[in-house]
Design a protein around this motif. Structure first.
Motif, PDB file in Angstrom:
ATOM      1  N   ARG A   1       0.745  -1.111   0.169  1.00  0.00           N
ATOM      2  CA  ARG A   1      -0.031   0.134  -0.118  1.00  0.00           C
ATOM      3  C   ARG A   1       0.874   1.185  -0.025  1.00  0.00           C
ATOM      4  NH1 ARG A   1      -1.658   2.066   4.640  1.00  0.00           N
ATOM      5  NH2 ARG A   1      -1.120  -0.012   5.566  1.00  0.00           N
ATOM      6  N   HIS A   2       0.969   2.033  -0.949  1.00  0.00           N
ATOM      7  CA  HIS A   2       1.500   3.201  -1.209  1.00  0.00           C
ATOM      8  C   HIS A   2       1.118   4.283  -0.149  1.00  0.00           C
ATOM      9  CE1 HIS A   2       4.416   1.540  -4.326  1.00  0.00           C
ATOM     10  NE2 HIS A   2       3.193   1.070  -4.812  1.00  0.00           N
ATOM     11  N   GLU A   3       1.729   5.003   0.587  1.00  0.00           N
ATOM     12  CA  GLU A   3       1.285   6.139   1.207  1.00  0.00           C
ATOM     13  C   GLU A   3       2.245   7.231   1.171  1.00  0.00           C
ATOM     14  OE1 GLU A   3      -1.563   6.516   3.218  1.00  0.00           O
ATOM     15  OE2 GLU A   3      -2.123   4.466   3.218  1.00  0.00           O
ATOM     16  N   TYR A   4       1.766   8.430   1.569  1.00  0.00           N
ATOM     17  CA  TYR A   4       2.609   9.690   1.490  1.00  0.00           C
ATOM     18  C   TYR A   4       3.732   9.539   2.425  1.00  0.00           C
ATOM     19  CZ  TYR A   4      -0.923  11.623  -1.626  1.00  0.00           C
ATOM     20  OH  TYR A   4      -1.444  11.936  -2.591  1.00  0.00           O
ATOM     21  N   PHE A   5       3.572   8.804   3.488  1.00  0.00           N
ATOM     22  CA  PHE A   5       4.747   8.805   4.666  1.00  0.00           C
ATOM     23  C   PHE A   5       4.861   7.369   4.966  1.00  0.00           C
ATOM     24  CE2 PHE A   5       1.839  12.425   5.184  1.00  0.00           C
ATOM     25  CZ  PHE A   5       2.572  13.635   4.909  1.00  0.00           C
TER      26      PHE A   5
ATOM     27  N   PHE B   1       6.034   5.444   7.395  1.00  0.00           N
ATOM     28  CA  PHE B   1       5.490   4.776   8.352  1.00  0.00           C
ATOM     29  C   PHE B   1       4.006   4.246   8.209  1.00  0.00           C
ATOM     30  CE2 PHE B   1       3.108   8.217  10.289  1.00  0.00           C
ATOM     31  CZ  PHE B   1       3.699   9.327  10.004  1.00  0.00           C
ATOM     32  N   ALA B   2       3.202   4.971   7.503  1.00  0.00           N
ATOM     33  CA  ALA B   2       1.931   4.553   7.318  1.00  0.00           C
ATOM     34  C   ALA B   2       1.778   3.487   6.570  1.00  0.00           C
ATOM     35  CB  ALA B   2       1.254   5.869   6.596  1.00  0.00           C
TER      36      ALA B   2
ATOM     37  N   GLY C   1      -1.620  -2.585   8.139  1.00  0.00           N
ATOM     38  CA  GLY C   1      -2.934  -2.283   9.013  1.00  0.00           C
ATOM     39  C   GLY C   1      -2.520  -0.861   9.801  1.00  0.00           C
ATOM     40  N   PHE C   2      -1.680  -0.035   9.425  1.00  0.00           N
ATOM     41  CA  PHE C   2      -1.619   1.236   9.990  1.00  0.00           C
ATOM     42  C   PHE C   2      -2.772   1.940  10.199  1.00  0.00           C
ATOM     43  CE2 PHE C   2      -0.899   5.808  10.192  1.00  0.00           C
ATOM     44  CZ  PHE C   2      -0.020   5.843  11.361  1.00  0.00           C
ATOM     45  N   PRO C   3      -3.699   2.136   9.034  1.00  0.00           N
ATOM     46  CA  PRO C   3      -4.804   3.008   9.148  1.00  0.00           C
ATOM     47  C   PRO C   3      -5.690   2.418   9.868  1.00  0.00           C
ATOM     48  CG  PRO C   3      -4.173   2.720   6.742  1.00  0.00           C
ATOM     49  CD  PRO C   3      -3.231   1.813   7.513  1.00  0.00           C
TER      50      PRO C   3
ATOM     51  N   PHE D   1      -4.699   3.245  13.465  1.00  0.00           N
ATOM     52  CA  PHE D   1      -5.014   4.536  13.614  1.00  0.00           C
ATOM     53  C   PHE D   1      -6.462   5.077  13.916  1.00  0.00           C
ATOM     54  CE2 PHE D   1      -5.020   9.233  12.428  1.00  0.00           C
ATOM     55  CZ  PHE D   1      -4.053   9.482  13.232  1.00  0.00           C
TER      56      PHE D   1
END
Lengths: 77, 560
Positions: free
Chosen positions: A33-37, A39-40, A44-46, A49
């Motif tokens: 999953r590409h994110e802007y940051f 660590f995100a 399962g980060f989102p 969060f």
């Protein structure tokens, strides 16, 4: 039967949401999953969060009642 | 000829003529006036009407790529409100609503600060009657406070415009910054209407006090007009990023504990404005598009949510969470429409909130603003909490209901149905929304990364809710008042002012007494003025006095 309507609805809703949640986590393992940051992008980060934010908001809100809550007719007094 | 007619003006004229139109034809006449005003949407861009007066050139009607999307959505909102209030026979409210919508549309097309000021005050003066139409004592008091705050915003705008003209010789709408004193005045004027932190009290104070239909109208125009004005004059102002971020995060906690669901929606409205303000603060083409897109979809889903709560108030007589629940059985359509509004505001993929909020989030991510990005991400969980879950859950589910109620009237269902349809249509086909945005940006909201990330956030926030309810950790509904920034002028200032005025009264009285008999005859007339009954202090008048003094002092400081 009538009394159980909402309860049974709640139960089946919970069941489906848990299944969807599990699927979403599993899906996270199937692709990057590409994110802007960076660590995100942890698995399962989102989800983590979202869960923590929600609990934090409700708990802090509840605590704030001590300071912010007044009687309903507070401004009429 | 119609092409040179200021958009919205025909609505105001119609509103004044309404009393002469028979009851039966009033609603069609209102709709017709909005339709005629909407013809201006096809005029294209340019300056269409100017007026030279007192040596000033006022631009009364101009249109460009920023005006158009707002003008479209204001007309749509006006039509939704009219359909939603079709059943109502309250003439004053219909007149006020139509004139209010017309003024807001007129304001969008103003090309200079003086014409903007006229419309700015016109929206205040017309909308106060909508709050007034709540027709309770609480509504009348709230209306007076609302009027004072709104007019103050206008006065600040006027001061700013005068200073600008005096210092630069120019009064046209232009990009300003906060280094000039007139810039600060105008910024605060806009900030009041955009409900900046600590300037937001009027919003949660007045909107929930208004009538079933009035709140829907109020929710659409004033604050979004301020967003438009900020986007036009302060794009890329850094402080707006932080102001916006605070606006997204703080109201969330208040919404958790608020009992009146229409007030919960007012806090939610404040939080949504935060997202738009952040977009203006970033000031890139993508973020400004995001702000405009968000304002556009927000007006629809917020109106939908307020309409569903209006329908509940109309049928069940209250919107207090502690008194509601179980309405899904009796108001199934309203329930479904409310859930669609809730899913849109929570930004579920395929709903309108998702395609708009993504623009703002992407521009934040693209700029590497990690902290703000996660404050907004956090606030998204908050939106889900208060608007996505709390509103539908406490109104329609929560617990079984004993008394039967009827489904909402057909006109309300039609209005909610149209709004719900738009929420989904925009979510599924975002390109039509993107086409009318101010800048051409090639943007794809539906990437797998983005959809999965958003769904994880939302679904696990719902799981958190279920978890909290299961373990009885979710705060129960309690009949209460939640303190907000209006406390400062509703309790604190009168709390200081009333005893102070009383003291002054006693002092002057004793002073007159002590002056002795010889002066008594001379003073007999003024004596009675020192009598306490002449110094009556009411909250609005006191707050008004304080506000006017502050404004005056600010003016003096600036001029010196």
């Amino acid at each position: 039967m009538k009394k159980n309507d909402l309860k049974s609805m709640g139960k089946s809703f919970t069941k489906y949401i848990l299944i969807i949640g599990a699927l979403l986590i599993l899906l996270d393992f199937t692709f990057h999953r590409h994110e802007y940051f960076s660590f995100a992008e942890i698995y399962g980060f989102p989800a983590f969060f979202g869960f923590v934010s929600f609990v934090f908001i409700v708990m802090l809100g509840k605590w704030l009642r001590k300071f912010l809550m007044r009687k309903e007719d507070y401004y009429d007094q | 000829m119609i092409s040179n007619f200021i958009p919205g003006l025909i609505m105001i004229i119609t509103s004044f003529l309404l009393p002469t139109i028979p009851q039966y034809f009033r609603h069609p006449a209102i709709l017709l006036s909005v339709g005629l005003s909407a013809l201006s949407l096809f005029n294209g861009y340019g300056t269409f009407l100017e007026w030279d007066i007192l040596g000033l050139n006022l631009i009364l009607y101009q249109s460009d790529s920023l005006t158009l999307p707002f003008a479209i959505i204001f007309h749509i909102a006006a039509i939704l409100v009219i359909i939603f209030s079709w059943h109502s026979k309250n003439l004053m409210e219909h007149m006020a609503t139509l004139a209010y919508a017309g003024s807001a549309i007129g304001a969008l097309h103003a090309g200079d600060f003086f014409s903007l000021f006229i419309w700015w005050e016109a929206t205040a003066l017309t909308s106060v009657f909508i709050v007034f139409a709540g027709n309770t004592n609480a509504a009348k008091d709230a209306a007076m406070r609302y009027l004072i705050i709104q007019v103050s915003s206008g006065v600040l705008l006027l001061i700013g415009a005068c200073l600008m003209l005096y210092q630069t010789g120019n009064h046209n709408l232009a990009v300003l910054d906060l280094k000039t004193n007139f810039g600060i005045f105008i910024f605060i004027a806009f900030g009041i209407k955009a409900a900046f932190p600590l300037l937001n009290g009027w919003l949660q104070d007045s909107y929930p006090e208004s009538s079933v239909t009035g709140t829907v109208a109020l929710s659409a125009f004033t604050t979004k007009l301020a967003i438009y004005a900020l986007a036009r004059t302060f794009p890329g102002t850094d402080s707006l990023i932080w102001i916006g971020a605070i606006m997204t995060a703080f109201p969330v906690f208040f919404a958790v504990i608020e009992n009146d669901l229409r007030r919960v929606l007012s806090f939610s409205l404040n939080n949504q404005l935060g997202f738009m303000v952040v977009g203006i603060g970033i000031g890139t083409e993508l973020s400004l598009n995001g702000t405009v897109a968000h304002a556009f979809v927000h007006i629809i889903y917020k109106a939908l949510l307020f309409m569903s709560m209006g329908a509940v108030l109309h049928r069940a007589g209250t919107t207090k969470a502690s008194e509601l629940g179980g309405l899904y059985k009796y108001m199934p359509f309203t329930t479904i429409f409310c859930i669609i509004g809730a899913m849109s505001i929570s930004a579920f993929p395929l709903f309108s909130g998702f395609v708009a909020k993504s623009l703002i989030m992407s521009s934040l991510g693209g700029m590497g603003m990690v902290l703000i990005y996660f404050i907004l991400f956090f606030a998204s969980a908050g939106v889900l909490e208060h608007s996505g879950i709390k509103i539908p859950y406490f109104a329609f589910f929560a617990h079984e209901r004993k008394n039967k109620v009827k489904e909402a009237p057909i006109n309300m269902l039609i209005a909610m149905g149209i709004a719900a349809f738009l929420c989904i249509a925009i979510g599924v086909f975002p390109k039509y929304l993107y086409q009318i945005l101010p800048y051409t940006v090639d943007y794809q909201p539906y990437t797998l990364d983005h959809v999965i990330s958003q769904l994880q956030l939302l679904v696990f926030a719902i799981i958190a809710f279920l978890f909290l309810v299961k373990f009885k950790l979710y705060p129960s509904e309690i009949r209460s008042t939640v303190l907000n920034s209006d406390w400062f002028y509703r309790k604190m200032l009168p709390g200081i002012g009333k005893p102070l005025f009383k003291k002054i009264g006693i002092l002057t009285e004793s002073l007159y007494k002590n002056l002795g008999l010889s002066f008594k005859q001379v003073l007999s007339k003024s004596y009675k003025f020192s009598n306490l009954s002449y110094i009556k202090v009411t909250t609005p008048s006191f707050a008004g006095t304080i506000l006017i003094s502050i404004l005056f002092i600010m003016l003096v400081i600036v001029l010196v």
